[in-house]
Design an enzyme around this catalytic site. Structure first.
Site, PDB file in Angstrom:
ATOM      1  N   TYR A  14       0.805  -1.222   0.000  1.00 27.67           N
ATOM      2  CA  TYR A  14       0.000   0.000   0.000  1.00 27.67           C
ATOM      3  C   TYR A  14       0.837   1.271   0.000  1.00 27.67           C
ATOM      4  O   TYR A  14       0.294   2.364  -0.085  1.00 27.67           O
ATOM      5  CB  TYR A  14      -0.941   0.020   1.210  1.00 27.67           C
ATOM      6  CG  TYR A  14      -1.920  -1.129   1.212  1.00 27.67           C
ATOM      7  CD1 TYR A  14      -2.912  -1.226   0.233  1.00 27.67           C
ATOM      8  CD2 TYR A  14      -1.845  -2.119   2.182  1.00 27.67           C
ATOM      9  CE1 TYR A  14      -3.806  -2.287   0.227  1.00 27.67           C
ATOM     10  CE2 TYR A  14      -2.748  -3.183   2.178  1.00 27.67           C
ATOM     11  CZ  TYR A  14      -3.713  -3.262   1.198  1.00 27.67           C
ATOM     12  OH  TYR A  14      -4.601  -4.317   1.197  1.00 27.67           O
ATOM     13  N   HIS A  19      -4.601   6.126  -0.990  1.00 27.64           N
ATOM     14  CA  HIS A  19      -5.172   5.968   0.351  1.00 27.64           C
ATOM     15  C   HIS A  19      -4.128   6.208   1.449  1.00 27.64           C
ATOM     16  O   HIS A  19      -4.485   6.423   2.595  1.00 27.64           O
ATOM     17  CB  HIS A  19      -5.727   4.538   0.487  1.00 27.64           C
ATOM     18  CG  HIS A  19      -7.111   4.477   1.062  1.00 27.64           C
ATOM     19  ND1 HIS A  19      -7.960   5.561   1.147  1.00 27.64           N
ATOM     20  CD2 HIS A  19      -7.799   3.437   1.605  1.00 27.64           C
ATOM     21  CE1 HIS A  19      -9.105   5.182   1.708  1.00 27.64           C
ATOM     22  NE2 HIS A  19      -9.032   3.901   2.000  1.00 27.64           N
ATOM     23  N   TYR A  64      -5.124  -1.059   9.640  1.00 23.67           N
ATOM     24  CA  TYR A  64      -5.832  -0.950   8.364  1.00 23.67           C
ATOM     25  C   TYR A  64      -6.851   0.167   8.494  1.00 23.67           C
ATOM     26  O   TYR A  64      -7.393   0.431   9.561  1.00 23.67           O
ATOM     27  CB  TYR A  64      -6.476  -2.262   7.873  1.00 23.67           C
ATOM     28  CG  TYR A  64      -5.425  -3.254   7.452  1.00 23.67           C
ATOM     29  CD1 TYR A  64      -4.805  -3.143   6.215  1.00 23.67           C
ATOM     30  CD2 TYR A  64      -5.017  -4.254   8.316  1.00 23.67           C
ATOM     31  CE1 TYR A  64      -3.805  -4.021   5.851  1.00 23.67           C
ATOM     32  CE2 TYR A  64      -4.010  -5.139   7.951  1.00 23.67           C
ATOM     33  CZ  TYR A  64      -3.405  -5.012   6.709  1.00 23.67           C
ATOM     34  OH  TYR A  64      -2.400  -5.870   6.349  1.00 23.67           O
ATOM     35  N   ASN A  66      -9.956   0.883   7.786  1.00 24.48           N
ATOM     36  CA  ASN A  66     -11.338   0.826   8.289  1.00 24.48           C
ATOM     37  C   ASN A  66     -11.439   0.712   9.808  1.00 24.48           C
ATOM     38  O   ASN A  66     -12.523   0.838  10.365  1.00 24.48           O
ATOM     39  CB  ASN A  66     -12.088  -0.347   7.647  1.00 24.48           C
ATOM     40  CG  ASN A  66     -12.188  -0.176   6.140  1.00 24.48           C
ATOM     41  OD1 ASN A  66     -11.738   0.820   5.577  1.00 24.48           O
ATOM     42  ND2 ASN A  66     -12.776  -1.147   5.481  1.00 24.48           N
ATOM     43  N   ASP A  92      -6.879  11.050   2.819  1.00 23.56           N
ATOM     44  CA  ASP A  92      -7.058  11.286   1.389  1.00 23.56           C
ATOM     45  C   ASP A  92      -8.498  11.688   1.119  1.00 23.56           C
ATOM     46  O   ASP A  92      -9.398  11.367   1.894  1.00 23.56           O
ATOM     47  CB  ASP A  92      -6.699  10.022   0.591  1.00 23.56           C
ATOM     48  CG  ASP A  92      -7.551   8.823   0.984  1.00 23.56           C
ATOM     49  OD1 ASP A  92      -8.302   8.328   0.126  1.00 23.56           O
ATOM     50  OD2 ASP A  92      -7.483   8.375   2.152  1.00 23.56           O
ATOM     51  N   ASN A 113     -13.917   5.655   5.046  1.00 25.98           N
ATOM     52  CA  ASN A 113     -14.080   4.647   6.104  1.00 25.98           C
ATOM     53  C   ASN A 113     -13.160   4.868   7.306  1.00 25.98           C
ATOM     54  O   ASN A 113     -13.526   4.550   8.435  1.00 25.98           O
ATOM     55  CB  ASN A 113     -13.886   3.240   5.543  1.00 25.98           C
ATOM     56  CG  ASN A 113     -15.068   2.843   4.665  1.00 25.98           C
ATOM     57  OD1 ASN A 113     -16.173   3.328   4.849  1.00 25.98           O
ATOM     58  ND2 ASN A 113     -14.824   1.982   3.695  1.00 25.98           N
TER      59      ASN A 113
END
Length: 194
Positions: A14, A19, A64, A66, A92, A113
């Protein structure tokens, strides 16, 4: 003391995605202020130092996206800061142009989220945030694929500059207050070239 949280996802795959721009801004703040963000605590990587003469804790949640609120809640509880005035969250935003910065003192999650989970864990949406424009999702693209995608080279250069500007904006939020920073940084930036 200020808690400055950059949102992103922990795994190497990632890195440098749309994100993860929150992590990139934390890195820019850390570089500028000679802070090492490497201690594993509160479900996050954290670093302590000073920005604009104020004590800060830089936070990159490792839960993570969420579940970002779990880490933020732990940090707030541990350092006993006022989550309405001493918390700054960087995320973001696909509704802003690439490189655009939007500072807000409160507001909804806007479909993000990570912000949604922070609001859930704090029980309110009255924390300061710096929203980093990553550009609108092209038609026909899956939203998840888009935000987890990498910037093309020219956009990456814009975002690297934008991360540095966001580091300056966060410093101004700390030294002069959110309103001053909003006046200075919420202006639409002109892209060079064309």
């Amino acid at each position: 003391m200020y808690i400055i949280v950059g949102l992103g996802n922990p795994d190497r795959q990632y890195q440098n995605t749309r994100h993860n721009i929150g992590f990139d801004v934390i890195d820019a703040i850390a570089d500028k202020n000679h802070i090492t963000v490497g201690e594993r605590k509160h479900k996050a990587l954290i670093g302590k130092g000073f920005v604009g003469g104020q004590k800060v804790v830089l936070v990159k949640p490792q839960t993570y996206m969420n579940l970002s609120g779990e880490s933020v809640r732990e940090v707030i509880d541990f350092y006993k800061v006022d989550d309405k005035s001493e918390l700054i969250v960087i995320s973001d935003d696909i509704s802003l142009d690439v490189g655009q910065i939007r500072i807000r003192k409160r507001g909804s999650a806007g479909g993000h989220n990570g912000l949604k989970n922070i609001i859930l864990h704090l029980g309110h949406d009255e924390f300061h945030r710096v929203r980093m424009g990553v550009g609108e999702k092209p038609q026909g693209y899956d939203l998840v694929d888009y935000v987890l995608g990498h910037f093309p080279k020219e956009e990456r250069e814009i975002m690297d500059e934008s991360a540095k500007r966001a580091a300056d904006a966060v410093e101004m939020m700390i030294t002069d207050g959110a309103d001053a920073a909003m006046n200075q940084y919420n202006k639409k930036i002109q892209q060079s070239g064309g």
